[in-house]
Design a protein around this motif. Structure first.
Motif, PDB file in Angstrom:
ATOM      1  N   TYR A 161       2.200   1.729  -3.529  1.00  0.00           N
ATOM      2  CA  TYR A 161       1.098   2.269  -4.335  1.00  0.00           C
ATOM      3  C   TYR A 161       0.837   3.798  -4.168  1.00  0.00           C
ATOM      4  O   TYR A 161       0.766   4.665  -5.087  1.00  0.00           O
ATOM      5  N   THR A 162       0.918   4.135  -2.706  1.00  0.00           N
ATOM      6  CA  THR A 162       0.543   5.469  -2.571  1.00  0.00           C
ATOM      7  C   THR A 162       1.860   6.469  -3.104  1.00  0.00           C
ATOM      8  O   THR A 162       1.453   7.649  -3.433  1.00  0.00           O
ATOM      9  N   ALA A 197      -1.115   6.058  -6.557  1.00  0.00           N
ATOM     10  CA  ALA A 197      -2.436   5.281  -6.710  1.00  0.00           C
ATOM     11  C   ALA A 197      -3.259   5.378  -5.200  1.00  0.00           C
ATOM     12  O   ALA A 197      -2.273   5.664  -4.210  1.00  0.00           O
ATOM     13  N   LYS A 198      -4.436   5.054  -5.123  1.00  0.00           N
ATOM     14  CA  LYS A 198      -5.151   4.931  -3.948  1.00  0.00           C
ATOM     15  C   LYS A 198      -5.190   3.413  -3.750  1.00  0.00           C
ATOM     16  O   LYS A 198      -6.298   2.859  -4.210  1.00  0.00           O
ATOM     17  N   SER A 252      -6.740   1.914  -1.415  1.00  0.00           N
ATOM     18  CA  SER A 252      -8.078   1.403  -0.720  1.00  0.00           C
ATOM     19  C   SER A 252      -8.942   1.112  -2.084  1.00  0.00           C
ATOM     20  O   SER A 252      -9.850   0.340  -1.929  1.00  0.00           O
ATOM     21  N   ARG A 253      -8.563   1.752  -3.218  1.00  0.00           N
ATOM     22  CA  ARG A 253      -9.647   1.499  -4.361  1.00  0.00           C
ATOM     23  C   ARG A 253      -9.062   0.836  -5.401  1.00  0.00           C
ATOM     24  O   ARG A 253      -9.630  -0.128  -6.182  1.00  0.00           O
ATOM     25  N   THR A 254      -7.526   0.528  -5.702  1.00  0.00           N
ATOM     26  CA  THR A 254      -6.746  -0.178  -6.592  1.00  0.00           C
ATOM     27  C   THR A 254      -5.887  -0.885  -5.752  1.00  0.00           C
ATOM     28  O   THR A 254      -4.877  -0.576  -5.804  1.00  0.00           O
ATOM     29  N   ARG A 255      -6.536  -2.137  -5.282  1.00  0.00           N
ATOM     30  CA  ARG A 255      -5.571  -2.856  -4.369  1.00  0.00           C
ATOM     31  C   ARG A 255      -4.726  -3.635  -5.431  1.00  0.00           C
ATOM     32  O   ARG A 255      -4.940  -3.892  -6.314  1.00  0.00           O
ATOM     33  N   ARG A 308      -0.862  -0.735 -12.949  1.00  0.00           N
ATOM     34  CA  ARG A 308      -0.433  -0.074 -11.408  1.00  0.00           C
ATOM     35  C   ARG A 308       0.194  -1.236 -10.700  1.00  0.00           C
ATOM     36  O   ARG A 308      -0.395  -1.765 -10.001  1.00  0.00           O
ATOM     37  N   ARG A 337       1.040  -1.267   0.045  1.00  0.00           N
ATOM     38  CA  ARG A 337      -0.198   0.006  -0.079  1.00  0.00           C
ATOM     39  C   ARG A 337       0.945   1.190  -0.061  1.00  0.00           C
ATOM     40  O   ARG A 337       0.451   2.384  -0.707  1.00  0.00           O
TER      41      ARG A 337
END
Length: 232
Positions: free
Chosen positions: A70-71, A75-76, A78-81, A171, A67
């Protein structure tokens, strides 16, 4: 290795702990999901529950590290795991894991049991070298929307896997493209097992994947390549 796999300096700077193991396989036998592949998925869900001990998937240290990665590229999470977290969430839900085909079931089971993102690409559909890069935003990504093929483009700065023809996974490991996905006709595959050190263990996951592939496809030619990255 038949394929050249590279990780750009920009991605390594973004996530210094990133490491991956590649498993090349030829002479595979695929087909519809069956009782054996379904049992692997059920067992993987059991192993996941034991690992988490009541935690949600995103609370696992390895998923927390993903996570953060991704951040870091915008990317978010919690939305695009990442793919492992998304599969783990499904494994714990009432509907359980999807049954796709035997090869996909096997690598999804490994992903869930070890809680590491695993991707499977059709070796005969990969064009040239495979690269993990930060996208310019111009690269083509073939997907499906409303049942019809659609060409999308990643966001500028997004981390993507690509080959000489375009993006194969957006992603990092969130969504695989349709061009290189494994189908029931696939006989060659390149599996990528990804981790953020020191939390994930792609080596153990890769060894178990190779064992399952050999069992499912006697006579297959399988090579597990040494881990790359994070001091490997």
């Amino acid at each position: 290795m038949t394929f050249t796999l590279t990780v750009s300096d920009e991605v390594r700077a973004l996530a210094p702990g990133f490491t991956h193991v590649a498993v090349e396989a030829r002479r595979l036998v695929n087909g519809p999901s069956d009782t054996a592949s379904s049992a692997l998925l059920d067992e993987a869900a059991r192993r996941l529950r034991a690992r988490l001990g009541g935690l949600a998937p995103h609370e696992d240290p390895h998923m927390a590290a993903w996570r953060a990665a991704y951040t870091a590229f915008g990317a978010k999470p919690s939305r695009t795991r990442n793919s492992a977290e998304a599969l783990a969430k499904r494994a714990l839900a009432d509907g359980g894991l999807p049954r796709v085909n035997r090869l996909v079931d096997v690598y999804n089971a490994i992903s869930v049991a070890h809680l590491v993102p695993v991707g499977g690409e059709d070796a005969d559909r990969i064009k040239g070298s495979m690269r993990l890069v930060r996208a310019t935003g111009d690269e083509p990504f073939l997907t499906v929307a409303g049942g019809e093929p659609v060409v999308e483009h990643p966001d500028a700065g997004e981390v993507v896997w690509c080959d000489d023809e375009g993006v194969t996974c957006r992603r990092w490991n969130w969504r695989q493209g349709v061009r290189t996905r494994l189908t029931e006709e696939s006989t060659g595959a390149l599996f990528l097992l990804e981790a953020m050190a020191p939390h994930g263990d792609p080596v153990a996951a890769g060894a178990e994947l190779a064992e399952l592939l050999e069992k499912a496809s006697p006579g297959a030619l399988i090579t597990v390549h040494a881990p790359v990255g994070a001091g490997a």
